[in-house]
Write an enzyme that holds these catalytic residues in place. Sequence first.
Site, PDB file in Angstrom:
ATOM      1  N   HIS A 213       0.827  -1.217   0.000  1.00 43.40           N
ATOM      2  CA  HIS A 213       0.000   0.000   0.000  1.00 43.40           C
ATOM      3  C   HIS A 213       0.856   1.260   0.000  1.00 43.40           C
ATOM      4  CE1 HIS A 213      -4.234  -1.635   0.916  1.00 43.40           C
ATOM      5  NE2 HIS A 213      -3.522  -2.519   0.247  1.00 43.40           N
ATOM      6  N   SER A 217       0.149  -1.138  -6.259  1.00 40.77           N
ATOM      7  CA  SER A 217       0.305  -2.307  -7.122  1.00 40.77           C
ATOM      8  C   SER A 217       0.967  -1.958  -8.440  1.00 40.77           C
ATOM      9  CB  SER A 217      -1.065  -2.900  -7.445  1.00 40.77           C
ATOM     10  OG  SER A 217      -1.507  -3.712  -6.401  1.00 40.77           O
ATOM     11  N   LYS A 241     -14.026  -8.996  -7.566  1.00 40.19           N
ATOM     12  CA  LYS A 241     -13.173  -9.858  -8.393  1.00 40.19           C
ATOM     13  C   LYS A 241     -12.422 -10.872  -7.507  1.00 40.19           C
ATOM     14  CE  LYS A 241      -9.862  -9.571 -12.156  1.00 40.19           C
ATOM     15  NZ  LYS A 241      -9.009  -8.724 -12.984  1.00 40.19           N
ATOM     16  N   ASP A 242     -11.951 -10.417  -6.343  1.00 40.26           N
ATOM     17  CA  ASP A 242     -11.255 -11.336  -5.427  1.00 40.26           C
ATOM     18  C   ASP A 242     -12.207 -12.421  -4.917  1.00 40.26           C
ATOM     19  OD1 ASP A 242      -8.803 -10.199  -5.739  1.00 40.26           O
ATOM     20  OD2 ASP A 242      -8.849  -9.017  -3.893  1.00 40.26           O
ATOM     21  N   GLU A 285       8.075 -33.367   0.161  1.00 43.80           N
ATOM     22  CA  GLU A 285       6.825 -32.905  -0.452  1.00 43.80           C
ATOM     23  C   GLU A 285       7.118 -32.266  -1.804  1.00 43.80           C
ATOM     24  OE1 GLU A 285       4.298 -34.268   1.055  1.00 43.80           O
ATOM     25  OE2 GLU A 285       3.246 -32.521   1.836  1.00 43.80           O
TER      26      GLU A 285
END
Length: 412
Positions: A213, A217, A241-242, A285
């Site tokens: 922030h 972005s 959208k998220d 893994e």
Amino acid sequence: MSGFQTNNKVISWLDERLPIFSMMQHSAIEYPTPRNLNYWWNFGSLAAFVLVVMLLTGIFLVMNYSSHTSLAFDSVERIMRDVNYGWLIRYLHMNGASMFFILVYIHMFRNLYYGSYKAPREVLWWVGIIIYLAMMATGFLGYVLPWGQMSFWGATVITNLFSAFPVVGQSIVTLLWGGFSVDNPTLNRFFSLHYLLPFVIVGLVVVHVWALHTVRSNNPLGVEMKGEADSIPFHPYYTIKDLFGIGLFLMFFLAFVFWAPNFFGEPDNYIPANPMVTPPHIVPEWYYLPFYAILRSFTMDLWIIPAKLQGVVAMFAAILILFFLPWLDTSKVRSAKFRPIYRQFFWLFLVDCLVLGYVGGKPAEEPLVTIGQLGTAYYFAHFLIIMPLLGKLEKPKPLPASISAAVLKEKA
Ligand code: HEM
């Protein structure tokens, strides 16, 4: 920070004393976000969602788990068979770990493609790498807890790597084990740290989003937001959208949980740990496999440096090199959209990582050893040779004047 306006007296009383609503208004509602983010920008919020799933399911698992070597395996089986919905909680947690890594790997490769690690986002990127390291440690510690064959032997092999360091190596291993072999004290300390680290990750994610922030972005074009026309408020555009992304992701995630819950697992881990029987093929893994391949690529002692030490150093270096990426990439242009040659190398690097992953999961036999060695050499060459040179030699395509100019031109 913009003031939060409300007619509700209780909320404004609270907000004047602790500006929690003003903060939400500023950082999650009005927050100016590039108007052109594509779906690759959904993966940060998806990772945060899975982090919450992991914490919640983990807390419920602990209510029935016992971290003593004589009880651990049976307590997990009891969760699976006798605890109400225990199987669901465990399968969510087990598969959630793999999902977390899938999402974070996509998130990291998105950053590599769009140059999101470049100035001014270096610290944001660094915090990301620290989160990644903490995730690797947490995943490893968690895998030991069910105390199956792979838990025990995985823990033995990985902790033993530290013995490669000269002078202090063996003391580090004894310290990690809490004794002279992987045993009850090891399981107890691993459990303690496995419970602690996710909360450290939550703290790191807060710092990550704080840094995000501060610098805002990046976006698919890689040019900074210039004016109001380049941005839209976070809410409702990106909240919706998220959420849509979370809906799609849940279909993918739950398909594994309900239909193929052991897809990412190793059958040997359903055999209780037995220090007297070494499994024929010890594999970590899947999310560690490329690094495991790098570790095993060093097969020859060099002067006084044993092969094992070279491998351990290379394995750590493979991650630590990411810290230097903002400077190793000398290009002035961020997004691969405008870097035709880098774009090819990006895909080649992705394939290299997949090949390393494949090699890491197979027994160390020819021709896989040689393929792994070539893959390892290419991994380092990508960062140390290709990125610095390409930035200087490649001629990028012309950048758009602004985000809005490019978006409107595409619409026209
Ligand atoms: C728990 C794991 C993580 C969470 C919850 C998380 C969360 C987020 C969120 C919510 C965003 C903004 C949305 C987006 O760009 O997708 C973001 C951006 C970013 N993250 Fe992460 N992240 C995590 C791990 C990482 C890792 C491992 C790295 C790198 C090694 C990283 C590097 C970045 C960078 C550089 C950005 C800015 C991207 C841009 O603006 O284009 N993150 N992260």
